[in-house]
Every structure is written in structure tokens, then in C-alpha cells.
Write a protein that holds these residues in place. Structure first.
Motif, short mmCIF file in Angstrom:
data_model
loop_
_atom_site.label_atom_id
_atom_site.label_comp_id
_atom_site.label_asym_id
_atom_site.label_seq_id
_atom_site.Cartn_x
_atom_site.Cartn_y
_atom_site.Cartn_z
N LEU A 284 0.85 -1.19 0.00
CA LEU A 284 0.00 0.00 0.00
C LEU A 284 0.89 1.24 0.00
N GLU A 285 0.47 2.24 -0.72
CA GLU A 285 1.27 3.45 -0.82
C GLU A 285 1.13 4.32 0.42
N VAL A 286 2.27 4.81 0.89
CA VAL A 286 2.34 5.78 1.97
C VAL A 286 3.25 6.92 1.50
N ARG A 287 3.27 8.01 2.23
CA ARG A 287 4.12 9.14 1.85
C ARG A 287 5.60 8.83 2.03
N ASP A 288 5.95 8.11 3.12
CA ASP A 288 7.35 7.82 3.43
C ASP A 288 7.43 6.46 4.13
N ALA A 289 7.90 5.47 3.41
CA ALA A 289 7.93 4.10 3.94
C ALA A 289 8.90 3.96 5.11
N ARG A 290 10.01 4.68 5.06
CA ARG A 290 10.97 4.58 6.17
C ARG A 290 10.37 5.15 7.45
N ALA A 291 9.65 6.26 7.35
CA ALA A 291 8.97 6.83 8.52
C ALA A 291 7.87 5.88 8.99
N ALA A 292 7.17 5.24 8.05
CA ALA A 292 6.13 4.27 8.42
C ALA A 292 6.75 3.12 9.20
N GLY A 293 7.95 2.69 8.80
CA GLY A 293 8.65 1.63 9.52
C GLY A 293 8.96 2.03 10.96
N GLU A 294 9.36 3.28 11.14
CA GLU A 294 9.62 3.76 12.50
C GLU A 294 8.33 3.78 13.32
N GLN A 295 7.22 4.18 12.71
CA GLN A 295 5.94 4.21 13.43
C GLN A 295 5.48 2.80 13.78
N TYR B 266 6.91 6.62 -3.15
CA TYR B 266 7.41 6.99 -4.47
C TYR B 266 8.36 8.19 -4.34
N LEU B 267 9.20 8.17 -3.32
CA LEU B 267 10.10 9.30 -3.08
C LEU B 267 11.10 9.48 -4.21
N LYS B 268 11.47 8.41 -4.90
CA LYS B 268 12.40 8.53 -6.02
C LYS B 268 11.71 8.86 -7.33
N ARG B 269 10.40 8.65 -7.39
CA ARG B 269 9.61 8.93 -8.61
C ARG B 269 8.31 9.62 -8.21
N PRO B 270 8.39 10.82 -7.64
CA PRO B 270 7.19 11.49 -7.12
C PRO B 270 6.10 11.72 -8.16
N GLU B 271 6.45 11.75 -9.42
CA GLU B 271 5.44 11.94 -10.46
C GLU B 271 4.48 10.76 -10.56
N LEU B 272 4.86 9.62 -9.98
CA LEU B 272 4.00 8.43 -9.98
C LEU B 272 3.13 8.32 -8.72
N ALA B 273 3.42 9.14 -7.72
CA ALA B 273 2.72 9.06 -6.44
C ALA B 273 1.31 9.61 -6.53
N ARG B 274 0.46 9.12 -5.64
CA ARG B 274 -0.88 9.70 -5.52
C ARG B 274 -0.74 11.10 -4.96
N SER B 275 -1.68 11.94 -5.33
CA SER B 275 -1.61 13.32 -4.82
C SER B 275 -2.47 13.50 -3.60
#
Length: 144
Positions: A88-99, A135-144
């Protein structure tokens, strides 16, 4: 599969058009325990029917979600590899891992890099695997 997501059909059948995802279904051994686990992981309950042994968890702004279904005698288990995974898409997977870690949820591995961003995976007590990806490396593919 054709580029427009249509399955090439037999000559006498029309092509099948896949429109998108409906719910993802995960079997669990205990509905109350599963709901509590997924709430700690950041999911919200949209609908719950204990008498039917099901709960629908939200996944973003979309109508479909993660459907948990209690299965009798479905015991705890570690995820098998290879196992099906739901990312599932999140804004920042590394931060999600910390949470997740702060909420007492063990990660399967440290967050890892992909061509589009990062992914962190965890498993519920019944071996169902969820990945949070960004999608931090490809922000154009991320949901808005």
C-alpha cells in the motif's frame, strides 16, 4: 495482456477488462485481535460485523479496503517465502517503519530501496504480509 489492461480472449468471447482493485481479503484466527493489530499499524475500521466474523479496514480515500475474515482453527504462523504480499502506498515508507516499530510491530526486514522509492514490510500474527511503499524517487507516480 494487452496494453489497455484487457485479457486477450478466445475468438468467440469478448475481452475481459479489469477495472481496478476491490477488497483484499486476509484470513485471521481472531477478529478482535486482528482489528487491534491493524489499528496499531495505522488502519481504521470502516465496517465491522462480529457475528459474520469480518471487518473492513480503510486503505486511503478509496472505497475498497483490507477485508479481515475470521477463520476457525486458523492459527498463528510466520509468513512463508515466497508469500503473497499486499503493498500500500504511503508518503514515506521509512517513517512508516519507524511508526510500526514504535507501535510494537516487528518489521520483516529493514526498509529497502526499490526503483521508485522505499518499502517496509510486516506480517500479522497469521502470516499475512503488508508492505508500505513510497514513491520518493519517482514522485510523479505518487498519488496526490
Amino acid at each position: 495482456m494487452s496494453p489497455d489492461n484487457r485479457l486477450d480472449a478466445a475468438p468467440d468471447l469478448p475481452a475481459l477488462e479489469v477495472l481496478g482493485f476491490d477488497n483484499a481479503l486476509f484470513p485471521v484466527g481472531d477478529l478482535a485481535e486482528a482489528v487491534a493489530f491493524y489499528e496499531r499499524a495505522g488502519f481504521c475500521v470502516k465496517v465491522r460485523f462480529d457475528e459474520a466474523g469480518i471487518a473492513l479496514l480503510g486503505a486511503g480515500k478509496e472505497t475498497p479496503g483490507l477485508l479481515l475474515r475470521a477463520e476457525e482453527e486458523f492459527g498463528r504462523r510466520s509468513p512463508a517465502w515466497p508469500a503473497a504480499r499486499l503493498w500500500l502506498e504511503v508518503r514515506d515508507a521509512r517513517a512508516a517503519g519507524e511508526q510500526l516499530t514504535a507501535a510494537g510491530i516487528d518489521l520483516l526486514d529493514p526498509p529497502f530501496s526499490t526503483s521508485t522509492g522505499y518499502v517496509v514490510e510486516f506480517a500479522d500474527p497469521w502470516g499475512n504480509v503488508i508492505g508500505f511503499t513510497d514513491y520518493l524517487k519517482r514522485p510523479e507516480l505518487a498519488r496526490s
